[in-house]
Scaffold this active site. Structure first.
Site, PDB file in Angstrom:
ATOM      1  N   THR A   1      -0.528 -27.079  14.440  1.00  0.00           N
ATOM      2  CA  THR A   1       0.035 -27.808  15.591  1.00  0.00           C
ATOM      3  C   THR A   1      -0.231 -29.295  15.381  1.00  0.00           C
ATOM      4  O   THR A   1      -1.012 -29.910  16.112  1.00  0.00           O
ATOM      5  CB  THR A   1      -0.597 -27.334  16.915  1.00  0.00           C
ATOM      6  OG1 THR A   1      -2.036 -27.449  16.830  1.00  0.00           O
ATOM      7  CG2 THR A   1      -0.231 -25.893  17.202  1.00  0.00           C
TER       8      THR A   1
ATOM      9  N   THR B   1      -4.637 -24.276  18.042  1.00  0.00           N
ATOM     10  CA  THR B   1      -5.036 -25.172  19.124  1.00  0.00           C
ATOM     11  C   THR B   1      -3.796 -25.676  19.833  1.00  0.00           C
ATOM     12  O   THR B   1      -2.964 -26.371  19.236  1.00  0.00           O
ATOM     13  CB  THR B   1      -5.852 -26.350  18.576  1.00  0.00           C
ATOM     14  OG1 THR B   1      -7.020 -25.838  17.918  1.00  0.00           O
ATOM     15  CG2 THR B   1      -6.272 -27.286  19.699  1.00  0.00           C
TER      16      THR B   1
ATOM     17  N   LEU C   1     -14.186 -23.706  14.698  1.00  0.00           N
ATOM     18  CA  LEU C   1     -14.700 -23.709  13.331  1.00  0.00           C
ATOM     19  C   LEU C   1     -14.947 -25.131  12.848  1.00  0.00           C
ATOM     20  O   LEU C   1     -14.108 -26.008  13.013  1.00  0.00           O
ATOM     21  CB  LEU C   1     -13.708 -23.019  12.389  1.00  0.00           C
ATOM     22  CG  LEU C   1     -13.270 -21.605  12.768  1.00  0.00           C
ATOM     23  CD1 LEU C   1     -12.244 -21.097  11.762  1.00  0.00           C
ATOM     24  CD2 LEU C   1     -14.475 -20.675  12.836  1.00  0.00           C
TER      25      LEU C   1
ATOM     26  N   LYS D   1     -10.894 -25.576  24.655  1.00  0.00           N
ATOM     27  CA  LYS D   1     -10.851 -26.081  23.275  1.00  0.00           C
ATOM     28  C   LYS D   1     -10.693 -27.597  23.247  1.00  0.00           C
ATOM     29  O   LYS D   1     -11.441 -28.311  22.573  1.00  0.00           O
ATOM     30  CB  LYS D   1      -9.701 -25.410  22.528  1.00  0.00           C
ATOM     31  CG  LYS D   1      -9.335 -26.036  21.199  1.00  0.00           C
ATOM     32  CD  LYS D   1     -10.436 -25.892  20.162  1.00  0.00           C
ATOM     33  CE  LYS D   1      -9.971 -26.441  18.819  1.00  0.00           C
ATOM     34  NZ  LYS D   1     -10.971 -26.269  17.771  1.00  0.00           N
TER      35      LYS D   1
ATOM     36  N   CYS E   1      -8.979 -31.931  13.626  1.00  0.00           N
ATOM     37  CA  CYS E   1      -9.154 -31.559  15.038  1.00  0.00           C
ATOM     38  C   CYS E   1      -9.344 -32.743  15.972  1.00  0.00           C
ATOM     39  O   CYS E   1      -8.534 -32.966  16.864  1.00  0.00           O
ATOM     40  CB  CYS E   1     -10.337 -30.603  15.173  1.00  0.00           C
ATOM     41  SG  CYS E   1     -10.066 -28.983  14.422  1.00  0.00           S
TER      42      CYS E   1
END
Length: 476
Positions: free
Chosen positions: A86, A122, A153, A207, A263
């Site tokens: 994503t 995510t 992770l 998240k 991330c």
């Protein structure tokens, strides 16, 4: 259980391999024929410690396989994990969900019997609702429950994070799906580790909220590091002192060149876009993003300052390119903008990384790639330690001193004690260490704030970003 993992990237491979290691029958699905061929032949497209061996063991046991055929993978499948990328959209930074939605359509066309469809990717709040709607539009009679099960992770320790997690979050209000997901994570439950059951939207938000908080923690300690340089303090000791407070904790209090990876940069931006869409101001998250952007520019200026204010005609060795050690991931790595800024300042840049070189070659231009740290440093005017790989923590400093042209060592991870570098003849520049004791080279570092009188006679502070940008103009 029979499990399909759709998407064989970082999250998908780790998830599928660990689930197989727990005894589930797992099929990893990917559209890329080259990737499936590589995986089928025992290769691994990413670097993650321990993953290749675990994959091989579970393939040999018949519990892990790879295919391009989604329909075959979904046949008699209990759980289908969506683990596709994503990435942020170039236009606005919002998460690009096109891959997730495409997989949802494919699942709708191929699903067989009751299946729990799990969003492992995510995704912003409400994505599970859209996935559920897409599947029902493609297949009105599909018997599925869409569940959110975000991943937490850390690259470099992903296997341990999956098998011994801080927590597992499952977002569903469906009792059947709840029991199936608890069965998937039976090893976690048996180990007494926390499993949190929430509404789907709550799980989706957890998240983003977690990553934004950790990113803010990193940006906070980086700003404290800037202050430490000006007030004769040591950021490592400050971090230790505040980290001993159980309400704060020691993790993510390591000052450095700014956060990167797949991330934090992406998720903080996506959270901001979600908040804006719902009319909510998130000033702390917004500031976290801007502080991190400015951080990389300040690191380039720190290196230039270490060269007595000019990088023109100088050769700089950069050790470490990935955003952190124990990964080959170059996504949003601080090394990319730092190298570009050094080049704009007139420097020639030479680089080395234990695992990130193949990806770096596609992202960096006009740099010299070398085979090891000593080759990288030979004849250089400054050595910059960018990523704290273990091998960089045990450099032969005496040998390094003989190889460099100018003994300047800029340690952007505080791997070395300044006294040790000074003992070997280096000018030692670190992060968040006193500029008054001689351990750092410049008294006018990029963290210093300047003021100018306003028209009404009152002092108006010039922001750190403005100060940094003004100095960058001078080196372009």
């Amino acid at each position: 259980m029979k499990i399909s993992v759709i998407g064989s990237g970082y999250v998908g491979l780790v998830t599928g391999t660990c689930l197989a290691d727990w005894g589930h029958e797992v099929v990893c699905v990917d559209r890329d024929p080259a990737k499936i061929e590589l995986l089928t032949n025992g290769g691994v497209p990413i670097y993650e410690p321990g993953l290749e061996q675990m994959m091989a063991e579970n393939v040999a046991r018949g519990r892990l396989s790879f295919t391009r055929d989604l329909a075959a993978a979904l046949a008699d499948c209990d759980v289908a994990f969506i683990a596709v990328g994503t990435p942020p959209r170039a236009s606005d930074g919002e998460a690009d969900l096109s891959f997730v939605y495409e997989v949802a359509r494919d699942i709708g066309a191929a699903v067989d019997g009751y299946t729990v469809v799990v969003c492992k990717s995510t995704v912003p709040v409400g994505t599970g609702d859209v996935v559920e709607r897409i599947i029902s539009q493609v297949r009105p009679d599909a018997d599925v429950t869409v569940v959110s099960n975000p991943e937490f992770l850390r690259e470099g320790s992903a296997i341990e994070d999956f098998t011994k997690p801080d927590r597992v979050v499952i977002g569903t209000e469906d009792e059947r799906a709840r029991e199936i997901m608890l069965a998937v994570y039976e090893r976690v439950r048996a180990g007494g580790l926390p499993i949190l059951i929430t509404k789907r939207r709550t799980a989706e938000l957890i998240k983003y909220a977690a990553n934004a908080f950790l990113a803010a923690k990193l940006s906070f300690i980086n700003e404290i590091a800037d202050l430490c340089e000006q007030v004769d303090a040591d950021v490592d000791e400050v971090a230790e002192g505040i980290g001993l407070d159980s309400r704060i904790g020691a993790k993510f209090l390591k000052a450095g060149p700014g956060f990167g990876g797949s991330c934090f940069p992406k998720d903080t931006l996506a959270l901001l876009r979600t908040a804006q869409d719902h009319g909510v101001d998130m000033r702390l998250v917004e500031t976290t993003v801007s502080v991190n952007d400015a951080r990389k520019r300040r690191m380039a200026l720190k290196i230039v300052d270490a060269l007595d204010g000019s990088a023109e005609g100088k050769t700089i060795a950069v050790l470490g390119l990935t955003f952190k050690a124990n990964t080959d991931d170059m996504r949003a790595s601080p090394s990319i903008p730092v190298v570009e800024l050094l080049q704009r300042a007139g420097a020639t840049v030479r680089v080395y990384d234990p695992e990130g070189m193949p990806q770096a070659r596609a992202l960096m231009s006009d740099v010299e790639f070398t085979d090891d740290a000593y080759m990288c440093a030979t004849g250089c005017d400054a050595v910059v330690l960018m990523t704290d790989w273990v091998e960089f923590a045990s450099l032969d400093l005496e040998r390094l001193r003989e190889l460099v042209r100018t003994p300047v060592f800029v340690d952007l991870r505080n791997v070395y004690a300044p006294d040790k570098l000074l003992k070997h003849g280096f000018k030692a520049v670190g992060i968040g260490r006193s500029t008054r004791t001689g351990t750092d080279s410049s008294r006018h570092g990029p963290a210093q704030e300047t003021t100018a009188p306003a028209a009404n006679g009152s002092p108006v502070g010039r922001t750190l970003d403005e100060e940094t940008d003004m100095r960058l103009v001078s080196i372009r």
